[in-house]
Scaffold this motif. Structure first.
Motif, PDB file in Angstrom:
ATOM      1  N   ALA A  31       0.773  -1.096   0.012  1.00 52.99           N
ATOM      2  CA  ALA A  31      -0.079   0.091   0.105  1.00 52.99           C
ATOM      3  C   ALA A  31       0.928   1.235   0.186  1.00 52.99           C
ATOM      4  N   LEU A  32       1.829   1.105   0.588  1.00 50.97           N
ATOM      5  CA  LEU A  32       2.810   2.518   0.829  1.00 50.97           C
ATOM      6  C   LEU A  32       3.409   2.732  -0.519  1.00 50.97           C
ATOM      7  N   THR A  33       3.765   1.484  -1.107  1.00 47.52           N
ATOM      8  CA  THR A  33       4.658   1.713  -2.300  1.00 47.52           C
ATOM      9  C   THR A  33       3.500   2.186  -3.530  1.00 47.52           C
ATOM     10  N   ILE A  34       2.402   1.634  -3.397  1.00 51.36           N
ATOM     11  CA  ILE A  34       1.354   2.312  -4.374  1.00 51.36           C
ATOM     12  C   ILE A  34       1.169   3.950  -4.214  1.00 51.36           C
ATOM     13  N   ALA A  39       2.429   9.475  -5.930  1.00 51.43           N
ATOM     14  CA  ALA A  39       3.019  10.750  -5.855  1.00 51.43           C
ATOM     15  C   ALA A  39       4.112  11.176  -6.800  1.00 51.43           C
ATOM     16  N   ALA A  40       4.933   9.894  -7.153  1.00 52.27           N
ATOM     17  CA  ALA A  40       6.060  10.158  -7.888  1.00 52.27           C
ATOM     18  C   ALA A  40       5.383  10.323  -9.404  1.00 52.27           C
ATOM     19  N   ARG A  41       4.133  10.056  -9.874  1.00 50.85           N
ATOM     20  CA  ARG A  41       3.590  10.247 -11.146  1.00 50.85           C
ATOM     21  C   ARG A  41       3.033  11.773 -11.185  1.00 50.85           C
ATOM     22  N   ARG A  42       2.696  12.143 -10.041  1.00 49.68           N
ATOM     23  CA  ARG A  42       2.245  13.665  -9.837  1.00 49.68           C
ATOM     24  C   ARG A  42       3.672  14.440 -10.013  1.00 49.68           C
ATOM     25  N   LEU A  43       4.618  14.045  -9.712  1.00 48.28           N
ATOM     26  CA  LEU A  43       5.890  14.949  -9.983  1.00 48.28           C
ATOM     27  C   LEU A  43       6.187  14.926 -11.309  1.00 48.28           C
ATOM     28  N   ALA A  44       5.784  13.715 -12.068  1.00 50.37           N
ATOM     29  CA  ALA A  44       6.026  13.913 -13.540  1.00 50.37           C
ATOM     30  C   ALA A  44       5.125  14.719 -14.202  1.00 50.37           C
ATOM     31  N   ASP A  45       4.189  15.324 -13.541  1.00 49.37           N
ATOM     32  CA  ASP A  45       3.416  16.331 -14.287  1.00 49.37           C
ATOM     33  C   ASP A  45       3.703  17.770 -14.205  1.00 49.37           C
ATOM     34  N   LEU A  46       4.752  17.830 -13.270  1.00 42.54           N
ATOM     35  CA  LEU A  46       5.208  19.408 -12.859  1.00 42.54           C
ATOM     36  C   LEU A  46       6.172  19.867 -14.177  1.00 42.54           C
ATOM     37  N   PRO A  47       6.046  21.095 -14.206  1.00 39.42           N
ATOM     38  CA  PRO A  47       6.931  21.505 -15.414  1.00 39.42           C
ATOM     39  C   PRO A  47       8.289  21.392 -15.143  1.00 39.42           C
ATOM     40  N   CYS A  71       9.746  -1.265  -6.347  1.00 37.17           N
ATOM     41  CA  CYS A  71      10.729  -0.432  -5.982  1.00 37.17           C
ATOM     42  C   CYS A  71      10.093   0.991  -5.606  1.00 37.17           C
ATOM     43  N   ASP A  72      10.464   1.591  -4.745  1.00 35.67           N
ATOM     44  CA  ASP A  72       9.869   2.819  -4.043  1.00 35.67           C
ATOM     45  C   ASP A  72      10.483   3.876  -4.886  1.00 35.67           C
ATOM     46  N   PRO A  73       9.870   4.604  -5.837  1.00 34.87           N
ATOM     47  CA  PRO A  73      10.272   5.762  -6.532  1.00 34.87           C
ATOM     48  C   PRO A  73      10.594   6.902  -5.932  1.00 34.87           C
ATOM     49  N   THR A  74       9.814   7.315  -4.787  1.00 35.79           N
ATOM     50  CA  THR A  74      10.129   8.391  -4.124  1.00 35.79           C
ATOM     51  C   THR A  74      11.421   8.342  -3.414  1.00 35.79           C
ATOM     52  N   LEU A  77      14.078   9.170  -5.901  1.00 40.23           N
ATOM     53  CA  LEU A  77      13.913  10.603  -6.347  1.00 40.23           C
ATOM     54  C   LEU A  77      14.651  11.349  -5.362  1.00 40.23           C
ATOM     55  N   ALA A  78      14.421  11.051  -3.994  1.00 39.94           N
ATOM     56  CA  ALA A  78      15.263  11.662  -2.827  1.00 39.94           C
ATOM     57  C   ALA A  78      16.726  11.617  -2.933  1.00 39.94           C
ATOM     58  N   VAL A  79      16.977  10.444  -3.330  1.00 34.55           N
ATOM     59  CA  VAL A  79      18.597  10.312  -3.279  1.00 34.55           C
ATOM     60  C   VAL A  79      18.967  11.106  -4.506  1.00 34.55           C
ATOM     61  N   LYS A  80      18.360  10.977  -5.646  1.00 33.84           N
ATOM     62  CA  LYS A  80      18.713  11.499  -6.951  1.00 33.84           C
ATOM     63  C   LYS A  80      18.847  13.207  -6.633  1.00 33.84           C
ATOM     64  N   SER A  81      17.702  13.705  -5.951  1.00 36.28           N
ATOM     65  CA  SER A  81      17.757  15.098  -5.943  1.00 36.28           C
ATOM     66  C   SER A  81      18.779  15.614  -4.938  1.00 36.28           C
TER      67      SER A  81
END
Length: 91
Positions: A31-34, A39-47, A71-74, A77-81
């Motif tokens: 459930a947490l992964t979903i 949330a990561a898909r919402r990031l993809a919508d950002l400019p 795999c947890d994308p958030t 993304l936190a590590v990459k950021s």
């Protein structure tokens, strides 16, 4: 001599309890992964300029979302950021 070995009720309930806890933990993790993938898909919508403000590129978001579903994308993304911000400061 008995053909069927008697087990104590306590041992059986312990095994059932362990299995229930394991199942509950697995359901929570899925459930947490979903939620995090959503949330990561919402990031993809950002400019791009907003992604840049948080230290990400569009490719970073797409790479994180294209990983295995378990795999947890958030986290990625936190590590990459953090890596991108650290690198941009010239350290």
């Amino acid at each position: 001599m008995a053909i069927i070995q008697k087990t104590s009720t306590g041992e059986f309930t312990t095994r059932i309890g362990d299995a229930a806890r394991l199942f509950t933990a697995a359901v929570r993790a899925i459930a947490l992964t979903i939620v995090n993938r959503r949330a990561a898909r919402r990031l993809a919508d950002l400019p791009d300029y907003l992604l840049n403000d948080i230290g990400l590129k569009r490719d970073d978001v797409h790479d994180a979302l294209n990983r295995d579903w378990r795999c947890d994308p958030t986290y990625l993304l936190a590590v990459k950021s953090a890596e991108n911000i650290y690198r941009s400061k010239g350290r």
